[in-house]
Design a protein around this motif. Structure first.
Motif, short mmCIF file in Angstrom:
data_model
loop_
_atom_site.label_atom_id
_atom_site.label_comp_id
_atom_site.label_asym_id
_atom_site.label_seq_id
_atom_site.Cartn_x
_atom_site.Cartn_y
_atom_site.Cartn_z
N VAL A 255 0.83 -1.21 0.00
CA VAL A 255 0.00 0.00 0.00
C VAL A 255 0.87 1.25 0.00
N VAL A 256 1.85 1.30 0.90
CA VAL A 256 2.69 2.49 1.03
C VAL A 256 3.48 2.73 -0.24
N THR A 257 4.08 1.67 -0.79
CA THR A 257 4.89 1.82 -2.00
C THR A 257 4.05 2.26 -3.19
N GLU A 258 2.86 1.69 -3.33
CA GLU A 258 1.99 2.09 -4.42
C GLU A 258 1.56 3.55 -4.28
N THR A 259 1.36 3.98 -3.05
CA THR A 259 0.99 5.38 -2.83
C THR A 259 2.14 6.32 -3.17
N VAL A 260 3.36 5.96 -2.76
CA VAL A 260 4.54 6.80 -3.02
C VAL A 260 4.77 6.95 -4.52
N PHE A 261 4.64 5.86 -5.27
CA PHE A 261 4.92 5.88 -6.69
C PHE A 261 3.67 6.13 -7.54
N GLY A 262 2.53 6.38 -6.90
CA GLY A 262 1.32 6.70 -7.64
C GLY A 262 0.83 5.59 -8.53
N LEU A 263 1.00 4.34 -8.11
CA LEU A 263 0.56 3.20 -8.91
C LEU A 263 -0.92 2.92 -8.66
N PRO A 264 -1.70 2.76 -9.71
CA PRO A 264 -3.14 2.48 -9.53
C PRO A 264 -3.40 1.02 -9.23
N GLY A 265 -2.81 0.51 -8.16
CA GLY A 265 -2.96 -0.89 -7.81
C GLY A 265 -4.02 -1.12 -6.76
N VAL A 266 -4.06 -2.36 -6.26
CA VAL A 266 -5.05 -2.73 -5.25
C VAL A 266 -4.81 -1.95 -3.96
N GLY A 267 -3.55 -1.75 -3.60
CA GLY A 267 -3.25 -1.00 -2.38
C GLY A 267 -3.79 0.41 -2.44
N ASN A 268 -3.59 1.07 -3.59
CA ASN A 268 -4.11 2.43 -3.76
C ASN A 268 -5.63 2.44 -3.70
N LEU A 269 -6.25 1.41 -4.27
CA LEU A 269 -7.72 1.31 -4.23
C LEU A 269 -8.22 1.16 -2.80
N VAL A 270 -7.52 0.37 -2.01
CA VAL A 270 -7.93 0.16 -0.61
C VAL A 270 -7.80 1.45 0.18
N VAL A 271 -6.70 2.19 -0.04
CA VAL A 271 -6.53 3.47 0.65
C VAL A 271 -7.68 4.41 0.30
N SER A 272 -8.02 4.50 -0.97
CA SER A 272 -9.15 5.35 -1.39
C SER A 272 -10.45 4.89 -0.76
N ALA A 273 -10.65 3.58 -0.70
CA ALA A 273 -11.89 3.04 -0.12
C ALA A 273 -11.97 3.36 1.37
N VAL A 274 -10.84 3.29 2.07
CA VAL A 274 -10.84 3.61 3.51
C VAL A 274 -11.17 5.09 3.71
N LEU A 275 -10.56 5.95 2.91
CA LEU A 275 -10.81 7.39 3.05
C LEU A 275 -12.27 7.74 2.74
N ARG A 276 -12.87 7.01 1.78
CA ARG A 276 -14.26 7.29 1.41
C ARG A 276 -15.25 6.40 2.15
N ARG A 277 -14.74 5.54 3.02
CA ARG A 277 -15.58 4.61 3.78
C ARG A 277 -16.42 3.73 2.85
N ASP A 278 -15.78 3.26 1.79
CA ASP A 278 -16.45 2.37 0.84
C ASP A 278 -16.28 0.94 1.36
N TYR A 279 -17.15 0.54 2.30
CA TYR A 279 -16.98 -0.72 3.00
C TYR A 279 -17.06 -1.95 2.10
N PRO A 280 -17.91 -1.99 1.09
CA PRO A 280 -17.90 -3.17 0.21
C PRO A 280 -16.54 -3.42 -0.43
N VAL A 281 -15.84 -2.35 -0.84
CA VAL A 281 -14.51 -2.52 -1.44
C VAL A 281 -13.52 -3.01 -0.39
N ILE A 282 -13.60 -2.45 0.81
CA ILE A 282 -12.69 -2.87 1.89
C ILE A 282 -12.92 -4.35 2.21
#
Length: 313
Positions: A255-282
């Protein structure tokens, strides 16, 4: 051998059942109404009621639990609130960067750790062994985000050899997309190699002190043959175990590495889902990552059958 495989399969099913139960409980014990939390403070009572109806939150807890297990068993992980698509499709769209990042990072980690760990065991007690141990401990303590930013500053900004971030545009070629993964893969590979190096060294030292190794040396068997054919083969069980665990950690911990390098991976998706409280994705991401973790451990268990004939008996 059949019993060994069946025991591992039953264990997989039990673990996934426990994970699904924990995921179900996590959402339900969230403070406040999960539907209200997902929609935010500006949601109307009608919107909250509609979402509760859509997610089945207005039904008794036991019925919700049974329905959730049936849904997971069918491979239906729900629908994202904010992305307006199924969770499976959202995860599938983000799977490529995470998959190749994990594969490349593991290849780099093994390419570094195995020869270095074997050399340290062979040179046990010398300055080479001490240097390898010190570097491994240092690598394990380096934060991935700091090392990633350091690589971006030097190799991307100053040298211009690699892209600073992203995964390329829609028309980017496969080779172009893979170029974006070089720096994050090296970052994760270096950090992950530390644990594999230490386990390889420890396992090889234990095997090299065995009687049959001393016998092989006394018979004049060459150093490389002793290391690779006699020692390494018998030291592979713990090494394979730590490689499998490292691969599973990379899948769930990039998650951290994908965020640092701006990779649109699963880790980045999970971070976005946590920030938006998108519980089905989490929920879906937790289940998929746990499933991959269990599957990797099952594959490692099956490799034991190939590496060590005693396991078959």
């Amino acid at each position: 051998m059949v019993g060994y495989v069946l025991n591992r399969l039953i264990g997989m099913i039990i673990v996934m059942f426990i994970v699904a139960t924990v995921v179900f409980v996590i959402v339900r014990v969230t403070p406040g109404d999960p539907a209200a939390v997902m929609l935010g403070p500006d949601a109307t009572a009608a919107d909250i009621a509609a979402l509760r109806e859509q997610l089945g939150l207005n039904r008794p807890m036991l019925i919700q639990y049974v329905a959730f297990l049936e849904q997971v068993a069918r491979g239906d992980l729900g629908r994202s609130i904010f992305l307006d698509q199924t969770v499976l499709s959202a995860l599938a769209q983000r799977a490529e960067p995470t998959f190749f990042l994990t594969v490349f990072a593991m290849l780099i980690a093994c390419a570094i750790a195995l020869p270095v760990g074997i050399m340290a065991a062979w040179k046990r007690g010398t300055w080479t062994d001490q240097l390898v141990t010190a570097v491994a401990m240092l690598s394990a303590s380096i934060p991935s985000f700091w090392l990633g930013l350091l690589f971006i500053q030097f190799f991307s900004v100053r040298m211009g050899w690699f892209p600073t971030s992203g995964y390329g545009g829609p028309g980017e070629s496969f080779a172009g997309r893979m170029q974006h993964l070089v720096l994050p893969a090296v970052t994760l590979g270096i950090i992950s190699s530390a644990l594999i190096t230490r386990f390889t060294r420890t396992s090889m030292i234990e095997v090299l002190s065995s009687d049959y190794i001393r016998t092989a040396r006394a018979k004049g068997v060459g150093h490389m043959k002793v290391l690779l054919q006699h020692a390494l083969k018998n030291a592979l069980i713990p090494i394979l175990t730590v490689i499998g665990l490292t691969a599973a950690v990379l899948i769930s911990g990039a998650v951290v590495t994908e965020t640092v390098f701006g990779l649109p991976g699963v880790g980045n998706l999970v971070v976005s889902a946590v920030l938006r409280r998108d519980y089905p994705v989490i929920q879906g991401a937790l289940l998929i990552v746990a499933g991959l973790y269990v599957l990797l451990n099952f594959i490692i268990d099956m490799l034991y059958l190939v590496v060590d004939p005693r396991v078959r008996f």
